[in-house]
Motif scaffolding. Sequence first.
Motif, PDB file in Angstrom:
ATOM      1  N   THR A 294      49.454 -37.018  56.608  1.00 22.38           N
ATOM      2  CA  THR A 294      49.488 -37.832  57.819  1.00 22.38           C
ATOM      3  C   THR A 294      48.677 -37.113  58.881  1.00 22.38           C
ATOM      4  O   THR A 294      49.000 -35.985  59.253  1.00 22.38           O
ATOM      5  CB  THR A 294      50.936 -38.031  58.303  1.00 22.38           C
ATOM      6  N   ARG A 295      47.623 -37.789  59.378  1.00 22.67           N
ATOM      7  CA  ARG A 295      46.766 -37.190  60.405  1.00 22.67           C
ATOM      8  C   ARG A 295      46.741 -38.088  61.633  1.00 22.67           C
ATOM      9  O   ARG A 295      46.378 -39.255  61.539  1.00 22.67           O
ATOM     10  CB  ARG A 295      45.349 -37.034  59.894  1.00 22.67           C
TER      11      ARG A 295
ATOM     12  N   TYR B 277      53.136 -43.248  63.939  1.00 21.99           N
ATOM     13  CA  TYR B 277      53.895 -42.101  63.451  1.00 21.99           C
ATOM     14  C   TYR B 277      54.237 -41.235  64.657  1.00 21.99           C
ATOM     15  O   TYR B 277      53.334 -40.739  65.340  1.00 21.99           O
ATOM     16  CB  TYR B 277      53.067 -41.309  62.430  1.00 21.99           C
TER      17      TYR B 277
ATOM     18  N   ARG C  36      46.472 -46.056  54.897  1.00 23.41           N
ATOM     19  CA  ARG C  36      46.789 -47.046  55.920  1.00 23.41           C
ATOM     20  C   ARG C  36      46.921 -46.365  57.278  1.00 23.41           C
ATOM     21  O   ARG C  36      47.195 -45.163  57.374  1.00 23.41           O
ATOM     22  CB  ARG C  36      48.050 -47.809  55.570  1.00 23.41           C
ATOM     23  N   VAL C  37      46.735 -47.166  58.316  1.00 23.34           N
ATOM     24  CA  VAL C  37      46.916 -46.707  59.690  1.00 23.34           C
ATOM     25  C   VAL C  37      48.226 -47.306  60.177  1.00 23.34           C
ATOM     26  O   VAL C  37      48.439 -48.510  60.078  1.00 23.34           O
ATOM     27  CB  VAL C  37      45.747 -47.160  60.580  1.00 23.34           C
ATOM     28  N   GLU C  38      49.103 -46.451  60.680  1.00 23.61           N
ATOM     29  CA  GLU C  38      50.400 -46.915  61.161  1.00 23.61           C
ATOM     30  C   GLU C  38      50.920 -45.973  62.232  1.00 23.61           C
ATOM     31  O   GLU C  38      50.464 -44.829  62.345  1.00 23.61           O
ATOM     32  CB  GLU C  38      51.399 -47.022  60.014  1.00 23.61           C
TER      33      GLU C  38
ATOM     34  N   LEU D 297      45.379 -39.903  64.905  1.00 20.01           N
ATOM     35  CA  LEU D 297      44.035 -40.377  65.201  1.00 20.01           C
ATOM     36  C   LEU D 297      43.650 -40.207  66.664  1.00 20.01           C
ATOM     37  O   LEU D 297      42.596 -40.681  67.075  1.00 20.01           O
ATOM     38  CB  LEU D 297      43.925 -41.861  64.813  1.00 20.01           C
TER      39      LEU D 297
ATOM     40  N   ARG E 208      52.503 -42.309  67.885  1.00 19.19           N
ATOM     41  CA  ARG E 208      51.034 -42.286  67.943  1.00 19.19           C
ATOM     42  C   ARG E 208      50.490 -42.928  66.685  1.00 19.19           C
ATOM     43  O   ARG E 208      51.153 -42.947  65.650  1.00 19.19           O
ATOM     44  CB  ARG E 208      50.518 -40.843  68.029  1.00 19.19           C
ATOM     45  N   LEU E 209      49.257 -43.432  66.771  1.00 15.84           N
ATOM     46  CA  LEU E 209      48.615 -43.971  65.574  1.00 15.84           C
ATOM     47  C   LEU E 209      48.204 -42.824  64.664  1.00 15.84           C
ATOM     48  O   LEU E 209      47.700 -41.798  65.127  1.00 15.84           O
ATOM     49  CB  LEU E 209      47.369 -44.778  65.947  1.00 15.84           C
ATOM     50  N   ALA E 210      48.431 -42.998  63.375  1.00 16.98           N
ATOM     51  CA  ALA E 210      48.101 -41.948  62.414  1.00 16.98           C
ATOM     52  C   ALA E 210      47.556 -42.574  61.141  1.00 16.98           C
ATOM     53  O   ALA E 210      47.885 -43.702  60.789  1.00 16.98           O
ATOM     54  CB  ALA E 210      49.331 -41.113  62.097  1.00 16.98           C
ATOM     55  N   LEU E 211      46.684 -41.837  60.472  1.00 14.43           N
ATOM     56  CA  LEU E 211      46.150 -42.228  59.168  1.00 14.43           C
ATOM     57  C   LEU E 211      47.011 -41.550  58.107  1.00 14.43           C
ATOM     58  O   LEU E 211      47.151 -40.324  58.110  1.00 14.43           O
ATOM     59  CB  LEU E 211      44.692 -41.785  59.043  1.00 14.43           C
ATOM     60  N   ARG E 212      47.590 -42.347  57.216  1.00 17.58           N
ATOM     61  CA  ARG E 212      48.422 -41.800  56.133  1.00 17.58           C
ATOM     62  C   ARG E 212      47.739 -42.101  54.805  1.00 17.58           C
ATOM     63  O   ARG E 212      47.344 -43.234  54.543  1.00 17.58           O
ATOM     64  CB  ARG E 212      49.811 -42.425  56.157  1.00 17.58           C
TER      65      ARG E 212
END
Length: 91
Positions: A51-52, A6, A2-4, A54, A9-13
């Motif tokens: 968690t990365r 973090y 999901r993108v949320e 984006l 900032r927006l992050a892909l988890r």
Amino acid sequence: MRVEPYQGRLALRFAQADIMKPSCVSCHNAHPDSPKQDWKVGDVRGVLEITRPLDSFMAKTNTGLGGIFAALATLSLLALVGVGLVISRLR
């Protein structure tokens, strides 16, 4: 996955399996606190949460979209010029 947000900032988890490697098997089989004593190469020993951010991906995408927009604008201008030439020839 999901993108949320973090840390503002927006992050892909997403989750990824943690798989046993040959160098880890003997230590895990010998460790007294290990949940099992018959680990094999390729066994799943847990799950890693990754968690990365984006930010850099979004910046690269925006740069690429700018180039695509310029190319499409040029093609549409050439198409209009071509249609204009065809109409002027038909008169």
